[in-house]
Design an enzyme around this catalytic site. Structure first.
Site, PDB file in Angstrom:
ATOM      1  N   ASN A   1      -4.695   4.924  16.470  1.00 19.53           N
ATOM      2  CA  ASN A   1      -5.692   4.613  15.458  1.00 19.53           C
ATOM      3  C   ASN A   1      -6.157   3.185  15.764  1.00 19.53           C
ATOM      4  OD1 ASN A   1      -7.179   4.548  13.088  1.00 19.53           O
ATOM      5  ND2 ASN A   1      -5.421   3.882  11.867  1.00 19.53           N
TER       6      ASN A   1
ATOM      7  N   SER B   1      11.310   6.190   9.038  1.00 14.90           N
ATOM      8  CA  SER B   1      10.766   5.930  10.373  1.00 14.90           C
ATOM      9  C   SER B   1      11.113   4.514  10.793  1.00 14.90           C
ATOM     10  CB  SER B   1       9.242   6.114  10.337  1.00 14.90           C
ATOM     11  OG  SER B   1       8.684   5.870  11.614  1.00 14.90           O
TER      12      SER B   1
ATOM     13  N   GLY C   1       6.053  -2.163   6.854  1.00 18.13           N
ATOM     14  CA  GLY C   1       7.434  -2.643   6.917  1.00 18.13           C
ATOM     15  C   GLY C   1       8.346  -1.817   7.806  1.00 18.13           C
ATOM     16  N   GLU C   2       9.503  -2.392   8.107  1.00 15.66           N
ATOM     17  CA  GLU C   2      10.512  -1.721   8.922  1.00 15.66           C
ATOM     18  C   GLU C   2      11.674  -1.355   7.984  1.00 15.66           C
ATOM     19  OE1 GLU C   2      11.234  -0.243  11.733  1.00 15.66           O
ATOM     20  OE2 GLU C   2      13.288  -0.094  11.022  1.00 15.66           O
TER      21      GLU C   2
ATOM     22  N   CYS D   1       4.587  -4.970  16.369  1.00 15.72           N
ATOM     23  CA  CYS D   1       4.139  -3.985  17.353  1.00 15.72           C
ATOM     24  C   CYS D   1       2.649  -4.263  17.605  1.00 15.72           C
ATOM     25  CB  CYS D   1       4.339  -2.563  16.831  1.00 15.72           C
ATOM     26  SG  CYS D   1       6.076  -2.191  16.503  1.00 15.72           S
TER      27      CYS D   1
ATOM     28  N   CYS E   1       5.526  -7.271   7.777  1.00 17.20           N
ATOM     29  CA  CYS E   1       6.501  -6.777   8.744  1.00 17.20           C
ATOM     30  C   CYS E   1       6.727  -7.852   9.796  1.00 17.20           C
ATOM     31  CB  CYS E   1       5.969  -5.495   9.405  1.00 17.20           C
ATOM     32  SG  CYS E   1       7.168  -4.720  10.526  1.00 17.20           S
TER      33      CYS E   1
ATOM     34  N   CYS F   1       3.309   8.272   1.432  1.00 13.62           N
ATOM     35  CA  CYS F   1       3.750   7.359   2.492  1.00 13.62           C
ATOM     36  C   CYS F   1       4.020   6.005   1.834  1.00 13.62           C
ATOM     37  CB  CYS F   1       2.626   7.276   3.524  1.00 13.62           C
ATOM     38  SG  CYS F   1       2.918   6.055   4.814  1.00 13.62           S
TER      39      CYS F   1
ATOM     40  N   SER G   1      10.068   5.462  16.402  1.00 14.28           N
ATOM     41  CA  SER G   1       8.794   5.148  17.054  1.00 14.28           C
ATOM     42  C   SER G   1       9.070   4.725  18.485  1.00 14.28           C
ATOM     43  CB  SER G   1       8.083   4.027  16.286  1.00 14.28           C
ATOM     44  OG  SER G   1       7.853   4.451  14.961  1.00 14.28           O
ATOM     45  N   LEU G   2       8.747   5.606  19.421  1.00 11.43           N
ATOM     46  CA  LEU G   2       9.090   5.384  20.823  1.00 11.43           C
ATOM     47  C   LEU G   2       7.912   4.763  21.569  1.00 11.43           C
ATOM     48  CD1 LEU G   2      11.535   5.929  22.658  1.00 11.43           C
ATOM     49  CD2 LEU G   2      10.513   8.123  23.243  1.00 11.43           C
ATOM     50  N   HIS G   3       6.824   5.490  21.604  1.00 14.86           N
ATOM     51  CA  HIS G   3       5.523   5.011  22.082  1.00 14.86           C
ATOM     52  C   HIS G   3       5.402   4.700  23.572  1.00 14.86           C
ATOM     53  CE1 HIS G   3       4.590   5.113  17.937  1.00 14.86           C
ATOM     54  NE2 HIS G   3       4.927   3.880  17.612  1.00 14.86           N
TER      55      HIS G   3
ATOM     56  N   GLU H   1       0.824  -1.196   0.000  1.00 11.93           N
ATOM     57  CA  GLU H   1       0.000   0.000   0.000  1.00 11.93           C
ATOM     58  C   GLU H   1       0.858   1.245   0.000  1.00 11.93           C
ATOM     59  OE1 GLU H   1      -2.472  -0.213   3.398  1.00 11.93           O
ATOM     60  OE2 GLU H   1      -3.835  -1.596   2.407  1.00 11.93           O
TER      61      GLU H   1
ATOM     62  N   CYS I   1      -1.731   1.228   8.890  1.00 10.68           N
ATOM     63  CA  CYS I   1      -0.694   1.469   9.883  1.00 10.68           C
ATOM     64  C   CYS I   1      -0.865   2.863  10.443  1.00 10.68           C
ATOM     65  CB  CYS I   1       0.673   1.260   9.253  1.00 10.68           C
ATOM     66  SG  CYS I   1       0.817   2.067   7.666  1.00 10.68           S
TER      67      CYS I   1
HETATM   68  N1  SAH Z   1       8.296   0.299  10.999  1.00 13.09           N
HETATM   69  C1  SAH Z   1       8.424   1.712  11.016  1.00 13.09           C
HETATM   70  C2  SAH Z   1       7.551   2.454  10.012  1.00 13.09           C
HETATM   71  C3  SAH Z   1       6.170   1.956   9.741  1.00 13.09           C
HETATM   72  S1  SAH Z   1       4.864   2.261  10.890  1.00 13.09           S
HETATM   73  C4  SAH Z   1       8.197   2.261  12.404  1.00 13.09           C
HETATM   74  O1  SAH Z   1       7.826   1.488  13.272  1.00 13.09           O
HETATM   75  O2  SAH Z   1       8.440   3.439  12.643  1.00 13.09           O
HETATM   76  C5  SAH Z   1       4.689   3.992  10.933  1.00 13.09           C
HETATM   77  C6  SAH Z   1       4.290   4.525  12.289  1.00 13.09           C
HETATM   78  O3  SAH Z   1       2.909   4.268  12.581  1.00 13.09           O
HETATM   79  C7  SAH Z   1       5.064   3.971  13.473  1.00 13.09           C
HETATM   80  O4  SAH Z   1       5.377   5.013  14.372  1.00 13.09           O
HETATM   81  C8  SAH Z   1       4.042   3.052  14.100  1.00 13.09           C
HETATM   82  O5  SAH Z   1       4.358   2.772  15.423  1.00 13.09           O
HETATM   83  C9  SAH Z   1       2.782   3.835  13.910  1.00 13.09           C
HETATM   84  N2  SAH Z   1       1.562   3.067  14.038  1.00 13.09           N
HETATM   85  C10 SAH Z   1       1.328   1.827  13.597  1.00 13.09           C
HETATM   86  N3  SAH Z   1       0.081   1.434  13.886  1.00 13.09           N
HETATM   87  C11 SAH Z   1      -0.506   2.469  14.519  1.00 13.09           C
HETATM   88  C12 SAH Z   1      -1.800   2.677  15.070  1.00 13.09           C
HETATM   89  N4  SAH Z   1      -2.723   1.724  15.014  1.00 13.09           N
HETATM   90  N5  SAH Z   1      -2.068   3.858  15.638  1.00 13.09           N
HETATM   91  C13 SAH Z   1      -1.128   4.833  15.688  1.00 13.09           C
HETATM   92  N6  SAH Z   1       0.105   4.703  15.183  1.00 13.09           N
HETATM   93  C14 SAH Z   1       0.424   3.520  14.624  1.00 13.09           C
END
Ligand code: SAH
Length: 343
Positions: free
Chosen positions: A290, A191, A159-160, A116, A112, A105, A214-216, A92, A333
């Site tokens: 999301n 990212s 993907g990563e 996560c 992947c 994007c 992506s810290l989270h 996509e 994503c």
């Molecule tokens: N693998 C990479 C890039 C792809 S995901 C990464 O992890 O950064 C792009 C971003 O969307 C990442 O920050 C990921 O954590 C975030 N993401 C994925 N699913 C999400 C969701 N359901 N809600 C909010 N952010 C999300």
């Protein structure tokens, strides 16, 4: 497997065409057509028929690298392209046009392997890496779909990127090359979920691309629950690597922080995050979760999001928050995060 013409660096055509006995100026002509973008080799009217035939014989059809299989709206004004690759796999690409700029994007892999918890891509499992050409072709398909060249490219699709390091960096070079797509490196964002060796390698690349991490979550316990990658490269190592990256490149890292209700959105979490990032040149981008079907977490109320942002800002952490323009988004994503580029 038949290669894609987009797998080659724009500058490498001179050598290839010289081997084929073509005149030196043909390479520049071909490259101009390739990234125009052009639908087929046959349409390259100033190239000799024999050269066009040879290109057709040795490479995939120009639209065969990534064919638009389906096109839909992911959200108000956001277009999502489902692209079919030469081996039948799909990825996509999301295009977010706004008045000022157009962001695409792109995906870096089919599926992947990082799983996560909140991310729909992990649930798909991992199939394969994308090639340079397949990544570049996504931006070209987006350009054809919206009728204009994208201004920004973000590697925030499926993907990563650092699990496919070489092809991703090669694609960034084509996207950035003046005779490629000519997109400024600072308008290209990679990212990562926190693949430490990838961050270290990128620091030595001499690219001006943006890095998002992506810290989270502010603690290892919370982060490992959301992101299994944290067990491999825990926070202390990740943050130290980001500090070293900023020292080496003089570039600021953006930390993505997806807020999940009652999980990582409390004042104590905000405090822990400020502590974690103390002394680091960085910015934080807050993303409201999301909701996806595989993850039970919820989006925090707007007041919580704003409170979290205010706490960080009061502590002098540069923080952005972009809330969705509308519901009903069928996002694969973290597409909500893209509001930051357009809000
Ligand atoms: N693998 C990479 C890039 C792809 S995901 C990464 O992890 O950064 C792009 C971003 O969307 C990442 O920050 C990921 O954590 C975030 N993401 C994925 N699913 C999400 C969701 N359901 N809600 C909010 N952010 C999300």
């Amino acid at each position: 497997m038949i290669p894609s013409a987009y797998d080659l660096a724009p500058d490498s055509w001179a050598e290839r065409l010289a081997e084929w006995g073509e005149k030196p100026f043909r390479a520049a002509q071909l490259v101009q057509w390739l990234y125009a973008p052009t639908a087929s080799f046959a349409a390259m009217s100033n190239l000799p028929a024999s050269l066009r035939d040879r290109l057709s014989a040795e490479f995939l059809d120009l639209d065969g690298t990534a064919k638009v299989e389906d096109e839909g709206m992911a959200d108000v004004g956001t277009r999502k392209l489902l692209l079919r690759l030469h081996d039948g796999q799909c990825v996509e690409t999301v295009v977010i046009p706004s008045r000022e700029r157009r962001t695409v994007c792109v995906s870096s892999q089919v599926g992947c392997a990082f799983h996560c918890a909140f991310c729909a891509s992990g649930a798909m499992g991992f199939t394969r890496n994308l090639s340079r050409g397949e990544i570049v072709a996504q931006a070209l398909r987006a350009e054809i779909a919206i009728g204009r060249r994208p201004d920004n490219v973000v590697f925030m699709g499926i993907g990563e990127p650092f699990a496919n390091y070489d092809e991703v960096v090669a694609a960034v070079r084509t996207l950035n090359a003046p005779n490629g797509l000519g997109i400024g490196a600072r308008r290209i964002t990679i990212s990562t979920c926190g693949v430490v060796p990838g961050i270290q390698r990128l620091a030595g690349e001499g690219l001006q691309a943006e890095l998002s991490v992506s810290l989270h979550a502010p603690t290892d316990a919370q982060r490992s629950e959301l992101m299994p990658v944290n067990r491999r490269w825990p926070l202390e190592q990740l943050i130290a690597t980001c500090a070293e990256y900023t020292r080496q490149t003089d570039r600021i890292v953006t930390f993505e922080y997806t807020l999940v209700r009652d999980f990582n959105d409390s004042p104590a979490d905000a405090r822990a995050l400020v502590r974690l990032l103390r002394g680091l040149k960085c910015r934080v981008n807050l993303i409201p979760l999301n909701p996806t079907e595989h993850f039970p977490g919820q989006t925090p109320p707007l007041s919580t999001l704003r409170g979290f942002q205010a706490f960080l800002q009061d502590a002098h952490v540069n923080t952005t928050l972009r809330v969705s323009r509308g519901g009903g988004m069928d996002a694969a994503c973290g597409q909500l995060r893209l509001r930051r580029l357009h809000g």
